[in-house]
Design a protein around this motif. Structure first.
Motif, PDB file in Angstrom:
ATOM      1  N   TYR A   1       1.054 -90.474 -28.516  1.00 38.98           N
ATOM      2  CA  TYR A   1       0.552 -90.830 -27.193  1.00 38.98           C
ATOM      3  C   TYR A   1       1.177 -89.907 -26.147  1.00 38.98           C
ATOM      4  O   TYR A   1       2.227 -89.325 -26.372  1.00 38.98           O
TER       5      TYR A   1
ATOM      6  N   GLU B   1       2.291 -90.443 -22.028  1.00 36.78           N
ATOM      7  CA  GLU B   1       2.463 -91.507 -21.050  1.00 36.78           C
ATOM      8  C   GLU B   1       2.751 -90.929 -19.670  1.00 36.78           C
ATOM      9  O   GLU B   1       3.336 -89.854 -19.545  1.00 36.78           O
TER      10      GLU B   1
ATOM     11  N   PHE C   1      -6.238 -92.328 -19.393  1.00 39.26           N
ATOM     12  CA  PHE C   1      -5.524 -93.349 -20.155  1.00 39.26           C
ATOM     13  C   PHE C   1      -6.483 -94.419 -20.645  1.00 39.26           C
ATOM     14  O   PHE C   1      -7.537 -94.658 -20.062  1.00 39.26           O
TER      15      PHE C   1
ATOM     16  N   LYS D   1       0.690-100.274 -19.539  1.00 39.65           N
ATOM     17  CA  LYS D   1       1.899-101.036 -19.844  1.00 39.65           C
ATOM     18  C   LYS D   1       2.495-101.521 -18.520  1.00 39.65           C
ATOM     19  O   LYS D   1       2.816-100.709 -17.649  1.00 39.65           O
TER      20      LYS D   1
ATOM     21  N   GLU E   1       1.238-104.901 -22.794  1.00 42.15           N
ATOM     22  CA  GLU E   1       0.223-103.861 -22.972  1.00 42.15           C
ATOM     23  C   GLU E   1      -1.167-104.434 -22.749  1.00 42.15           C
ATOM     24  O   GLU E   1      -1.507-105.494 -23.281  1.00 42.15           O
TER      25      GLU E   1
ATOM     26  N   ILE F   1       2.934 -97.973 -16.509  1.00 41.83           N
ATOM     27  CA  ILE F   1       2.828 -96.754 -17.306  1.00 41.83           C
ATOM     28  C   ILE F   1       1.429 -96.700 -17.922  1.00 41.83           C
ATOM     29  O   ILE F   1       0.985 -97.669 -18.554  1.00 41.83           O
TER      30      ILE F   1
ATOM     31  N   VAL G   1      -1.120 -95.032 -20.683  1.00 39.62           N
ATOM     32  CA  VAL G   1      -0.943 -94.506 -22.032  1.00 39.62           C
ATOM     33  C   VAL G   1      -2.275 -93.988 -22.561  1.00 39.62           C
ATOM     34  O   VAL G   1      -3.291 -94.694 -22.487  1.00 39.62           O
TER      35      VAL G   1
END
Length: 412
Positions: free
Chosen positions: A198, A200, A227, A231, A273, A302, A304
């Protein structure tokens, strides 16, 4: 030559040309990236290409088209995986064996260090053989919870001397083989679990916009980072809330990409998540509905993006020049290739796979939508439809006017 023979010949050449080459209408794609291939590329060899953030920012996913000298190359796409290169070899302990009507072996594998899994079990025999083996795995010899059947053989120097254990943590192995196999198990192998890759990006959390029953957090995402997962970290450790995530699809409109209840417990870790229904590359907002509860304090966000890689066959000449990836067409239909035209999942795991690298993104100098493809073709079809409607109305008006004139003359 007579004309009646000329037409079938021309038709034959037309069909043959279409079957052997499939050029891409590159003018329909706004962006392109040249490819750089490394190593000695064998003809029709397997090549792996990692997608980058430019692709997620400017492509519409289904519009990816890989070409060699302008002709489409079929490809297979999957989530990128990090495969551990450090493999440990250990010796199993034979706890039990019986060689009657059915050969039975029970093995105990050494205890696993943190983060490792068993991947393979090697098998050998002093004699040539072929046998069907029932393999069972478990945490203790009293209970085996996983089972599968494998086929092994040894024909002189040709042998299938390994059993895939599939990244298991089970340490006890039971094998049931056909009589006369006389198997030995000299070693087992363990390695780190293969994991998805991933990238981030951390987003600054500004003060929320407070409403009567919810609070709204806005994120400009100025870099247009792509993304598929968010998160979220809150100051509170245990909570349950309705959460809505929306992404901006143009200057005024928003699209909901998540809407549901999110529950978090302290034992689940720091982050919650949230999987999104589509890839976001724009400004986005998070709405948290508190109802009668106290407002949660969002401290960290965040984004991802799972990395993905493309696998394809190199050209028959083994040339490393002439490859390009085109994208940036929201009207392009998703790619659909014959499964035999790109590498199988087994072929992607061999040591013969060569690496390709995407070079700098550039705007396609040939970009201009063709009248044969959307959106121009759609506009033309709509235009012709309304022209047809106007023509019918004009014809109907002419008929009615003519009948009215006839009636007027008759009355006079």
């Amino acid at each position: 030559m007579k004309f009646k023979y000329l037409l079938p010949i021309l038709l034959f050449f037309t069909i043959t040309t279409q079957a052997t080459s499939r050029p891409l209408a590159v003018q329909n794609f706004k962006y392109k990236k040249e490819l750089k291939l490394t190593g000695n590329l064998s003809p029709n060899g397997v090549v792996k290409l990692m997608l980058d953030e430019d692709i997620y920012r400017h492509s519409f996913y289904g519009d990816l088209r890989l070409t060699y000298n302008g002709e489409i190359i079929p490809y297979f796409i999957q989530n990128a995986e990090e495969i551990s290169k450090n493999t440990e070899k250990v010796k199993p302990e034979l706890l039990f064996s019986k060689k009657d009507d059915l050969e039975i072996y029970v093995l105990e594998l050494p205890k696993l260090p943190e983060g490792l899994n068993y991947t393979k079990l090697s098998v050998s025999s002093a004699y040539d053989y072929e046998t069907s083996i029932t393999l069972k795995l478990g945490d203790n010899p009293d209970q085996f919870v996983e089972s599968k059947t494998v086929f092994l053989y040894k024909y002189g120097s040709q042998t299938s001397g390994e059993i895939d254990l599939g990244y298991t943590k089970h340490r006890f192995v039971r094998l049931e083989a056909e009589p006369g196999s006389d198997l030995k198990f000299p070693s087992a192998f363990r390695a780190k679990q293969t994991k998805n890759l991933y990238y981030e990006k951390t987003h600054t959390v500004a003060d929320p916009v407070l409403a009567e029953d919810h609070c709204q957090f806005l994120f400009p995402n100025e870099s247009k980072s792509a993304f598929q997962i968010l998160k979220l970290q809150f100051a509170e450790e245990n909570w349950e809330r309705m959460v809505t995530v929306r992404g901006k699809i143009n200057k005024k409109e928003w699209e909901t990409v998540f809407d549901g209840t999110v529950t978090h417990k302290k034992s689940e870790g720091v982050y919650s998540e949230i999987p999104l229904s589509k890839t976001i590359t724009s400004e986005f907002e998070i709405q948290i509905y508190d109802g009668e509860n106290e407002t949660l304090h969002l401290t960290n966000v965040i984004s991802v993006q799972p990395l993905e890689e493309i696998y394809f066959f190199a050209n028959a000449e083994g040339s490393k020049e002439g490859y390009a990836l085109y994208y940036g067409n929201p009207y392009q239909w998703p790619a659909s290739f014959d499964p035999f035209s790109y590498p199988s999942s087994e072929a992607t795991k061999t040591n013969e796979v060569k690496l390709g690298t995407l070079l700098m993104e550039s705007e396609n100098p040939d970009f201009s939508f063709s009248v044969l493809y959307p959106p121009i073709s759609g506009y033309l079809a709509t235009g012709f439809f309304y022209l047809g409607v106007l023509a019918l109305l004009f014809l109907l008006f002419s008929i009615l006017k003519s009948k009215r004139a006839v009636l007027t003359e008759t009355e006079s």
